[in-house]
Design a protein around this motif. Structure first.
Motif, PDB file in Angstrom:
ATOM      1  N   GLY A  92       5.660   9.024 -15.552  1.00 17.56           N
ATOM      2  CA  GLY A  92       4.882   9.575 -14.439  1.00 17.56           C
ATOM      3  C   GLY A  92       3.860   8.573 -13.921  1.00 17.56           C
ATOM      4  N   GLY A  93       3.266   7.794 -14.827  1.00 21.14           N
ATOM      5  CA  GLY A  93       2.324   6.762 -14.409  1.00 21.14           C
ATOM      6  C   GLY A  93       2.990   5.722 -13.522  1.00 21.14           C
ATOM      7  N   VAL A  94       4.205   5.337 -13.870  1.00 24.66           N
ATOM      8  CA  VAL A  94       4.952   4.379 -13.050  1.00 24.66           C
ATOM      9  C   VAL A  94       5.261   5.001 -11.689  1.00 24.66           C
ATOM     10  N   LEU A  95       5.665   6.268 -11.693  1.00 25.15           N
ATOM     11  CA  LEU A  95       5.987   6.946 -10.437  1.00 25.15           C
ATOM     12  C   LEU A  95       4.766   7.021  -9.521  1.00 25.15           C
ATOM     13  N   ILE A  96       3.619   7.342 -10.082  1.00 22.56           N
ATOM     14  CA  ILE A  96       2.384   7.388  -9.285  1.00 22.56           C
ATOM     15  C   ILE A  96       2.102   6.012  -8.682  1.00 22.56           C
ATOM     16  N   CYS A  97       2.183   4.987  -9.512  1.00 25.93           N
ATOM     17  CA  CYS A  97       1.896   3.630  -9.060  1.00 25.93           C
ATOM     18  C   CYS A  97       2.894   3.198  -7.981  1.00 25.93           C
ATOM     19  N   ALA A  98       4.170   3.452  -8.199  1.00 27.41           N
ATOM     20  CA  ALA A  98       5.191   3.074  -7.222  1.00 27.41           C
ATOM     21  C   ALA A  98       5.028   3.862  -5.928  1.00 27.41           C
ATOM     22  N   GLY A  99       4.674   5.131  -6.029  1.00 26.43           N
ATOM     23  CA  GLY A  99       4.458   5.936  -4.831  1.00 26.43           C
ATOM     24  C   GLY A  99       3.314   5.405  -3.988  1.00 26.43           C
ATOM     25  N   PHE A 100       2.210   5.063  -4.640  1.00 26.26           N
ATOM     26  CA  PHE A 100       1.092   4.491  -3.897  1.00 26.26           C
ATOM     27  C   PHE A 100       1.438   3.102  -3.370  1.00 26.26           C
ATOM     28  N   ALA A 101       2.290   2.358  -4.082  1.00 27.42           N
ATOM     29  CA  ALA A 101       2.725   1.049  -3.591  1.00 27.42           C
ATOM     30  C   ALA A 101       3.510   1.199  -2.290  1.00 27.42           C
ATOM     31  N   VAL A 102       4.321   2.242  -2.210  1.00 29.05           N
ATOM     32  CA  VAL A 102       5.029   2.517  -0.948  1.00 29.05           C
ATOM     33  C   VAL A 102       4.016   2.792   0.157  1.00 29.05           C
ATOM     34  N   GLY A 103       2.973   3.557  -0.161  1.00 28.42           N
ATOM     35  CA  GLY A 103       1.922   3.814   0.826  1.00 28.42           C
ATOM     36  C   GLY A 103       1.237   2.538   1.287  1.00 28.42           C
ATOM     37  N   VAL A 104       0.951   1.644   0.353  1.00 24.10           N
ATOM     38  CA  VAL A 104       0.357   0.352   0.707  1.00 24.10           C
ATOM     39  C   VAL A 104       1.323  -0.416   1.601  1.00 24.10           C
ATOM     40  N   GLY A 105       2.605  -0.385   1.256  1.00 22.60           N
ATOM     41  CA  GLY A 105       3.610  -1.069   2.069  1.00 22.60           C
ATOM     42  C   GLY A 105       3.670  -0.539   3.486  1.00 22.60           C
ATOM     43  N   VAL A 106       3.609   0.770   3.626  1.00 24.51           N
ATOM     44  CA  VAL A 106       3.621   1.364   4.969  1.00 24.51           C
ATOM     45  C   VAL A 106       2.392   0.904   5.753  1.00 24.51           C
ATOM     46  N   CYS A 107       1.228   0.925   5.105  1.00 17.99           N
ATOM     47  CA  CYS A 107      -0.002   0.488   5.782  1.00 17.99           C
ATOM     48  C   CYS A 107       0.075  -0.980   6.205  1.00 17.99           C
ATOM     49  N   LEU A 108       0.617  -1.817   5.347  1.00 18.64           N
ATOM     50  CA  LEU A 108       0.655  -3.249   5.642  1.00 18.64           C
ATOM     51  C   LEU A 108       1.778  -3.636   6.594  1.00 18.64           C
ATOM     52  N   PHE A 109       2.914  -2.964   6.498  1.00 18.30           N
ATOM     53  CA  PHE A 109       4.096  -3.417   7.223  1.00 18.30           C
ATOM     54  C   PHE A 109       4.498  -2.546   8.408  1.00 18.30           C
ATOM     55  N   TRP A 110       3.726  -1.550   8.746  1.00 14.71           N
ATOM     56  CA  TRP A 110       4.103  -0.750   9.905  1.00 14.71           C
ATOM     57  C   TRP A 110       3.712  -1.520  11.159  1.00 14.71           C
ATOM     58  N   GLN A 111       4.596  -2.434  11.529  1.00 18.01           N
ATOM     59  CA  GLN A 111       4.416  -3.282  12.700  1.00 18.01           C
ATOM     60  C   GLN A 111       5.755  -3.330  13.444  1.00 18.01           C
ATOM     61  N   PRO A 112       5.968  -2.415  14.390  1.00 18.96           N
ATOM     62  CA  PRO A 112       7.270  -2.359  15.076  1.00 18.96           C
ATOM     63  C   PRO A 112       7.711  -3.693  15.676  1.00 18.96           C
ATOM     64  N   ALA A 113       6.779  -4.506  16.155  1.00 19.08           N
ATOM     65  CA  ALA A 113       7.152  -5.802  16.720  1.00 19.08           C
ATOM     66  C   ALA A 113       7.787  -6.699  15.655  1.00 19.08           C
ATOM     67  N   ALA A 114       7.338  -6.587  14.436  1.00 19.95           N
ATOM     68  CA  ALA A 114       7.904  -7.401  13.349  1.00 19.95           C
ATOM     69  C   ALA A 114       9.338  -6.981  13.057  1.00 19.95           C
ATOM     70  N   PHE A 115       9.610  -5.691  13.116  1.00 18.09           N
ATOM     71  CA  PHE A 115      10.978  -5.232  12.893  1.00 18.09           C
ATOM     72  C   PHE A 115      11.904  -5.777  13.973  1.00 18.09           C
ATOM     73  N   LEU A 116      11.405  -5.877  15.201  1.00 17.12           N
ATOM     74  CA  LEU A 116      12.186  -6.486  16.282  1.00 17.12           C
ATOM     75  C   LEU A 116      12.412  -7.976  16.019  1.00 17.12           C
ATOM     76  N   ARG A 117      11.415  -8.678  15.488  1.00 12.63           N
ATOM     77  CA  ARG A 117      11.574 -10.096  15.145  1.00 12.63           C
ATOM     78  C   ARG A 117      12.650 -10.271  14.075  1.00 12.63           C
ATOM     79  N   ILE A 118      12.659  -9.388  13.105  1.00 11.48           N
ATOM     80  CA  ILE A 118      13.687  -9.459  12.063  1.00 11.48           C
ATOM     81  C   ILE A 118      15.067  -9.237  12.674  1.00 11.48           C
ATOM     82  N   TRP A 119      15.162  -8.225  13.504  1.00 10.49           N
ATOM     83  CA  TRP A 119      16.423  -7.910  14.170  1.00 10.49           C
ATOM     84  C   TRP A 119      16.907  -9.106  14.971  1.00 10.49           C
ATOM     85  N   ARG A 120      16.016  -9.706  15.794  1.00 12.38           N
ATOM     86  CA  ARG A 120      16.373 -10.870  16.609  1.00 12.38           C
ATOM     87  C   ARG A 120      16.766 -12.063  15.735  1.00 12.38           C
ATOM     88  N   TYR A 121      16.067 -12.243  14.637  1.00 16.67           N
ATOM     89  CA  TYR A 121      16.370 -13.352  13.738  1.00 16.67           C
ATOM     90  C   TYR A 121      17.813 -13.254  13.257  1.00 16.67           C
TER      91      TYR A 121
END
Length: 163
Positions: A92-121
């Motif tokens: 459960g401790g790992v699940l909590i940590c991984a769940g919050f890591a996903v939240g950190v990822g969403v906060c850091l990587f929610w950049q639609p323009a970057a997803f377009l750059r990846i697509w174009r690449y």
């Protein structure tokens, strides 16, 4: 000299965890892919620091979960309700940590323009699609078989056929 020995023991523990825990291999693959794709995103040094701390927390949580499981198996090799509770809490401790890591990822990587750059690449570099697919295939083998399973696969000696 003591420091070198302690470093050796720590690395041995990390290798043990990677060799024996599929979830640790999943986490390490996730870390590698996040790092590989991070240059497409606008990331400051502070954002990278947050990302690295997040990686460390998840990997550390998985390592401590492995510690709890190994100790529980040593103390009670057969079923015991307290051992089950300890193992469940560690997981459960790992699940909590991984769940919050996903939240950190969403906060850091929610950049639609970057997803377009990846697509174009990938559209501009079709060969990189093959590289990505090959890396995904290798990552799946690594996750499912693990380093020891891959090693053992290549070390197998072919038995001679008997007529």
């Amino acid at each position: 000299m003591r420091f070198v020995k302690s470093l050796k023991y720590a690395l041995r523990g990390i290798v043990y965890c990677i060799n024996n825990e599929r979830n640790m291999r999943i986490h390490t693959v996730a870390v590698l892919y996040v790092l590989a794709f991070s240059p497409f995103f606008e990331m400051s040094r502070a954002r990278y620091a947050i990302l690295l701390v997040t990686f460390a927390l998840v990997l550390m949580a998985e390592t401590f979960n492995t510690v709890a499981e190994e100790l529980c198996d040593l103390v009670a090799p057969s079923f015991h309700p307290v051992v089950r509770i300890v193992k469940d809490m560690a997981a459960g401790g790992v699940l909590i940590c991984a769940g919050f890591a996903v939240g950190v990822g969403v906060c850091l990587f929610w950049q639609p323009a970057a997803f377009l750059r990846i697509w174009r690449y990938f559209l501009d570099n079709p060969a990189m699609i093959a590289v990505l697919l090959a890396s995904i295939a290798l990552a799946l083998v690594y996750i499912l078989a693990g380093p020891l399973g891959i090693r053992d696969f290549f070390r197998k000696k072919k038995l001679p056929r008997t007529p």
